[in-house]
Scaffold this motif. Structure first.
Motif, PDB file in Angstrom:
ATOM      1  N   GLN A 191      11.012 -82.734  42.023  1.00 52.76           N
ATOM      2  CA  GLN A 191      10.978 -81.280  42.184  1.00 52.76           C
ATOM      3  C   GLN A 191       9.614 -80.758  42.628  1.00 52.76           C
ATOM      4  O   GLN A 191       9.503 -79.606  43.045  1.00 52.76           O
ATOM      5  N   TYR A 193       6.864 -80.333  40.804  1.00 52.24           N
ATOM      6  CA  TYR A 193       6.048 -79.718  39.759  1.00 52.24           C
ATOM      7  C   TYR A 193       6.488 -80.244  38.394  1.00 52.24           C
ATOM      8  O   TYR A 193       7.607 -80.711  38.203  1.00 52.24           O
ATOM      9  N   VAL A 195       6.735 -79.551  34.103  1.00 44.89           N
ATOM     10  CA  VAL A 195       6.890 -78.502  33.089  1.00 44.89           C
ATOM     11  C   VAL A 195       6.506 -79.081  31.738  1.00 44.89           C
ATOM     12  O   VAL A 195       7.024 -80.121  31.328  1.00 44.89           O
ATOM     13  N   LEU A 207       3.684 -74.650  33.953  1.00 43.90           N
ATOM     14  CA  LEU A 207       4.220 -75.291  35.144  1.00 43.90           C
ATOM     15  C   LEU A 207       3.026 -75.737  35.974  1.00 43.90           C
ATOM     16  O   LEU A 207       2.087 -74.950  36.179  1.00 43.90           O
ATOM     17  N   ARG A 233      12.514 -71.433  29.901  1.00 43.85           N
ATOM     18  CA  ARG A 233      12.203 -72.429  30.924  1.00 43.85           C
ATOM     19  C   ARG A 233      12.889 -72.141  32.257  1.00 43.85           C
ATOM     20  O   ARG A 233      12.272 -72.253  33.329  1.00 43.85           O
ATOM     21  N   GLU A 237      10.836 -71.522  35.776  1.00 42.14           N
ATOM     22  CA  GLU A 237      10.940 -72.388  36.943  1.00 42.14           C
ATOM     23  C   GLU A 237      11.425 -71.616  38.167  1.00 42.14           C
ATOM     24  O   GLU A 237      10.932 -71.824  39.279  1.00 42.14           O
ATOM     25  N   ALA A 241       7.650 -71.282  39.924  1.00 44.02           N
ATOM     26  CA  ALA A 241       7.448 -72.534  40.661  1.00 44.02           C
ATOM     27  C   ALA A 241       7.226 -72.341  42.164  1.00 44.02           C
ATOM     28  O   ALA A 241       6.351 -72.998  42.742  1.00 44.02           O
TER      29      ALA A 241
END
Length: 259
Positions: A191, A193, A195, A207, A233, A237, A241
């Motif tokens: 993805q 990134y 977390v 993040l 979360r 995201e 993100a």
């Protein structure tokens, strides 16, 4: 295995730096015997180092207790690094813009050994559950910035580093098993990134994404703080993100130019 030291290696300088590093939040003041113990040297060696560092203005002896403490002059060493680092200079406007876009605190960290060190930080107006000033260190294995950095390493190298680390439990959410962390790193690679959901501090979620140089190696990481008091979360995201990834892609391009 440690590499053999050059014949030009200066042990006196090594000892002087060890004395400065002996002081921390748990050891704010030290007497001579405590300096020797913390710096792993004889009392006579510690005395020579302490007297020299006091004369140079890096240590101060308290008049009443006769204990030593660091002076503000020590900050010159760290700030010289911050001022001379081209990536930090380039990153500052990007971090400021990321903070403006997300409304959350954004930070730049660099790897030192098995930790990530904060080298730039832009604060939001919102509450941040943990105060992490410039120079603070956090473990790589259980933080967003550390996982982002590790995810950009070759998998074999990341595994070797993880196996060497002291992977202790900080909260009920902390992952400590190498297999579990490697699985998390694979997801991070896919993805782009990482977390970290309360693995180091309760109430703290971040993040993070890596900054990659021209050789394809990670050199730093940027993270956005998303306190669990404001974010779940999924929302973090979805909303944070994209801006984070845009920031780190731009900085990765700059890192390639700065080499």
């Amino acid at each position: 295995m440690l590499e053999p030291r050059s014949e030009l290696f200066n042990q006196s300088l090594e000892k002087g730096l060890a004395v400065l590093k002996a002081f921390n939040a748990q050891r704010r003041t030290l007497n001579l015997a405590e300096v020797a113990e913390a710096a792993a040297m004889t009392k006579s060696s510690a005395q020579r180092m302490v007297v020299t560092l006091e004369a140079l203005g890096y240590l101060r002896k308290q008049t009443r207790t006769r204990r030593y403490q660091l002076t503000p002059r020590v900050l010159e060493l760290g700030f010289n690094y911050l001022e001379a680092h081209p990536l930090i200079e380039v990153a500052n406007p990007f971090l400021a813009e990321l903070t403006r876009l997300t409304g959350e605190t954004c930070c730049l960290t660099e790897p030192v050994g098995e930790e990530m060190v904060y080298v730039a930080r832009f604060l939001s107006a919102g509450f941040v559950p943990v105060h992490m000033p410039i120079g603070s260190r956090v473990p790589q294995y259980c933080t967003g910035s550390g996982r982002a950095y590790l995810s950009a390493l070759p998998e074999v190298e990341a595994r070797e580093q993880l196996e060497r680390m002291d992977r202790r439990t900080h909260t009920p959410a902390t992952l400590t098993a190498v297999a579990d962390i490697l699985k998390n790193l694979e997801q991070t690679r896919q993805q782009g990134y990482a977390v970290n959901a309360e693995e180091l501090f309760l109430g703290d979620m971040t993040l993070a994404a890596p900054i990659i140089d021209g050789r394809g190696r990670p050199v730093a990481a940027v993270h956005v703080v998303a306190p669990t008091s404001r974010w779940n979360r999924a929302d973090a995201e979805r909303q944070l993100a994209p801006a984070l990834l845009q920031c780190t892609r731009a900085l990765s391009g700059s890192a390639r130019v700065l080499e």
